[in-house]
Design a protein around this motif. Structure first.
Motif, short mmCIF file in Angstrom:
data_model
loop_
_atom_site.label_atom_id
_atom_site.label_comp_id
_atom_site.label_asym_id
_atom_site.label_seq_id
_atom_site.Cartn_x
_atom_site.Cartn_y
_atom_site.Cartn_z
N PHE A 1 0.56 -0.60 1.44
CA PHE A 1 1.33 0.46 2.10
C PHE A 1 0.44 1.69 2.14
O PHE A 1 0.13 2.24 1.08
CB PHE A 1 2.62 0.78 1.32
N PHE B 1 -2.23 1.70 -0.30
CA PHE B 1 -1.84 1.37 -1.68
C PHE B 1 -1.51 -0.11 -1.78
O PHE B 1 -0.68 -0.62 -1.05
CB PHE B 1 -0.63 2.22 -2.11
N ALA C 1 0.33 -2.92 -2.99
CA ALA C 1 1.58 -3.28 -3.68
C ALA C 1 1.50 -4.71 -4.22
O ALA C 1 2.01 -5.00 -5.30
CB ALA C 1 2.77 -3.13 -2.75
N PRO D 1 6.96 -4.18 -15.14
CA PRO D 1 7.38 -2.78 -15.09
C PRO D 1 7.69 -2.31 -13.68
O PRO D 1 7.34 -3.00 -12.71
CB PRO D 1 6.18 -2.03 -15.67
N ASN D 2 8.35 -1.18 -13.56
CA ASN D 2 8.62 -0.59 -12.24
C ASN D 2 7.34 -0.45 -11.45
O ASN D 2 6.31 -0.06 -12.00
CB ASN D 2 9.25 0.81 -12.39
N GLY D 3 7.41 -0.80 -10.17
CA GLY D 3 6.22 -0.66 -9.32
C GLY D 3 5.28 -1.85 -9.41
O GLY D 3 4.23 -1.86 -8.77
N ALA D 4 5.66 -2.89 -10.17
CA ALA D 4 4.78 -4.06 -10.36
C ALA D 4 4.63 -4.87 -9.07
O ALA D 4 3.67 -5.62 -8.92
CB ALA D 4 5.33 -4.95 -11.46
N GLY D 5 5.61 -4.74 -8.16
CA GLY D 5 5.54 -5.50 -6.91
C GLY D 5 6.61 -6.56 -6.76
O GLY D 5 6.57 -7.36 -5.82
N LYS D 6 7.60 -6.55 -7.64
CA LYS D 6 8.63 -7.60 -7.64
C LYS D 6 9.43 -7.59 -6.33
O LYS D 6 9.64 -8.64 -5.71
CB LYS D 6 9.57 -7.41 -8.85
N THR D 7 9.86 -6.41 -5.92
CA THR D 7 10.66 -6.31 -4.68
C THR D 7 9.80 -6.66 -3.47
O THR D 7 10.26 -7.38 -2.56
CB THR D 7 11.22 -4.88 -4.53
N THR D 8 8.58 -6.19 -3.46
CA THR D 8 7.67 -6.50 -2.34
C THR D 8 7.44 -8.01 -2.24
O THR D 8 7.41 -8.57 -1.14
CB THR D 8 6.34 -5.75 -2.51
P1 ADP Z 1 9.06 -3.35 -8.30
O1 ADP Z 1 10.14 -4.03 -7.52
O2 ADP Z 1 8.34 -4.26 -9.22
O3 ADP Z 1 9.54 -2.10 -9.01
P2 ADP Z 1 8.00 -2.68 -5.68
O4 ADP Z 1 7.66 -3.96 -5.03
O5 ADP Z 1 9.26 -2.01 -5.30
O6 ADP Z 1 7.93 -2.86 -7.28
O7 ADP Z 1 6.85 -1.62 -5.42
C1 ADP Z 1 5.47 -1.88 -5.64
C2 ADP Z 1 4.71 -0.65 -5.26
O8 ADP Z 1 4.69 -0.51 -3.85
C3 ADP Z 1 5.31 0.62 -5.82
O9 ADP Z 1 4.25 1.46 -6.25
C4 ADP Z 1 6.03 1.22 -4.63
O10 ADP Z 1 6.04 2.64 -4.72
C5 ADP Z 1 5.20 0.74 -3.45
N1 ADP Z 1 6.04 0.52 -2.26
C6 ADP Z 1 7.01 -0.40 -2.12
N2 ADP Z 1 7.54 -0.36 -0.89
C7 ADP Z 1 6.89 0.62 -0.21
C8 ADP Z 1 6.97 1.16 1.12
N3 ADP Z 1 7.84 0.68 2.02
N4 ADP Z 1 6.13 2.16 1.44
C9 ADP Z 1 5.24 2.64 0.54
N5 ADP Z 1 5.11 2.19 -0.71
C10 ADP Z 1 5.92 1.19 -1.10
#
Ligand code: ADP
Length: 249
Positions: free
Chosen positions: A17, A20, A22, A41-48
């Motif tokens: 992104f 950055f 992810a 941890p938060n920001g690890a990339g789980k949601t992505t």
């Molecule tokens: P988790 O679910 O493990 O907390 P995420 O997958 O949400 O982690 O996020 C991984 C990283 O990617 C984080 O640093 C987040 O800020 C960044 N990120 C996620 N989605 C976006 C987006 N749409 N635009 C910019 N940065 C993003």
């Protein structure tokens, strides 16, 4: 090949992104009918990672394969859902003004459901499937209640029942026990294990370690978009690198 006997196979997946990273060379292999917990941890990339599986996010590189043969990076979200990939987001989304039973009926009738073709007027097979799914989710006694009147935990179970009604080969579940009591948490672990035992693969993202322990499955620890460790909860929780990441040293 590593694709043999996987329902889900990720290899070398990259997502950036605005520069950055992810996801960074992420690999993951899930067997058909497997239960897997994803922590980190938060920001690890789980949601992505979940977004790359469902087609919400397209990776910049790497492989995302379903059922050994289907390249998910080439499909849109609707087509991916139709393959039999269900996703449950953290917050419950049920139809508040409908009864529990009608919520499941609606899910069963949905375009993604293999049952929709069978769904005639008061179809017997459809009725049996609704009964079966409510029973698995232990929601039978609530079938005539309005969804709005359910507890938070019951709404989560209803939504899981609605996804189950569609017979997913792979169920992705995002933090299902956030906001639940300890006994609801244990009940949710039992439900997901039951679903898994019926042959559905289940991938759960979760922070609650009590819950992850109860799932009693292989755990993948993500950190900075890659796999940091993989194994039993006991093994990963004494892994030096995992301890460092969680304690922030
Ligand atoms: P988790 O679910 O493990 O907390 P995420 O997958 O949400 O982690 O996020 C991984 C990283 O990617 C984080 O640093 C987040 O800020 C960044 N990120 C996620 N989605 C976006 C987006 N749409 N635009 C910019 N940065 C993003």
């Amino acid at each position: 090949t590593p694709l043999t006997n996987t329902i889900l196979y990720l290899d070398g997946v990259h997502v950036s992104f605005d520069g950055f990273r992810a996801l960074n060379q992420l690999s993951l292999a899930i067997a058909p009918g497997e239960m897997r917990a994803i922590i980190g941890p938060n920001g690890a990339g789980k949601t992505t990672m979940m977004d790359c599986i469902t087609g919400k996010t397209k990776p910049d590189g790497g492989v995302v394969m379903f059922d050994g043969a289907v390249d998910l990076t080439q499909l849109d979200e609707a087509a991916i859902a139709e393959l039999g990939i269900g996703r449950k987001f953290q917050k419950p989304t049920v139809f508040e003004t409908l009864t529990v039973e009608d919520n499941v009926r609606l899910a069963l009738k949905g375009p993604r459901s293999p049952w929709s073709a069978l769904f005639g007027e008061r179809n017997r097979i459809a009725r049996e499937r609704i009964t079966e799914v409510l029973d698995i989710a232990r929601m039978t006694e609530h079938r005539d209640r309005l969804a709005a009147d359910l507890s938070h935990g019951q709404k989560q179970w209803l939504e899981i029942a609605m996804l189950l009604a569609q017979d997913p080969k792979l169920l992705l579940v995002d933090e299902p026990v956030a906001g639940m009591t300890d006994s609801e948490t244990m009940e949710t672990a039992k439900l997901l294990k039951k679903i898994c035992a019926q042959g559905h693969a289940v991938v759960v993202v979760e922070h609650d370690m009590l819950f992850v322990r109860e799932l009693d499955c292989k755990v993948t620890v993500l950190h900075e978009g890659s796999t940091l460790a993989e194994g039993s909860i006991d093994a990963v929780s004494v892994n030096e690198r995992v301890v460092e990441v969680y304690l922030g040293r």
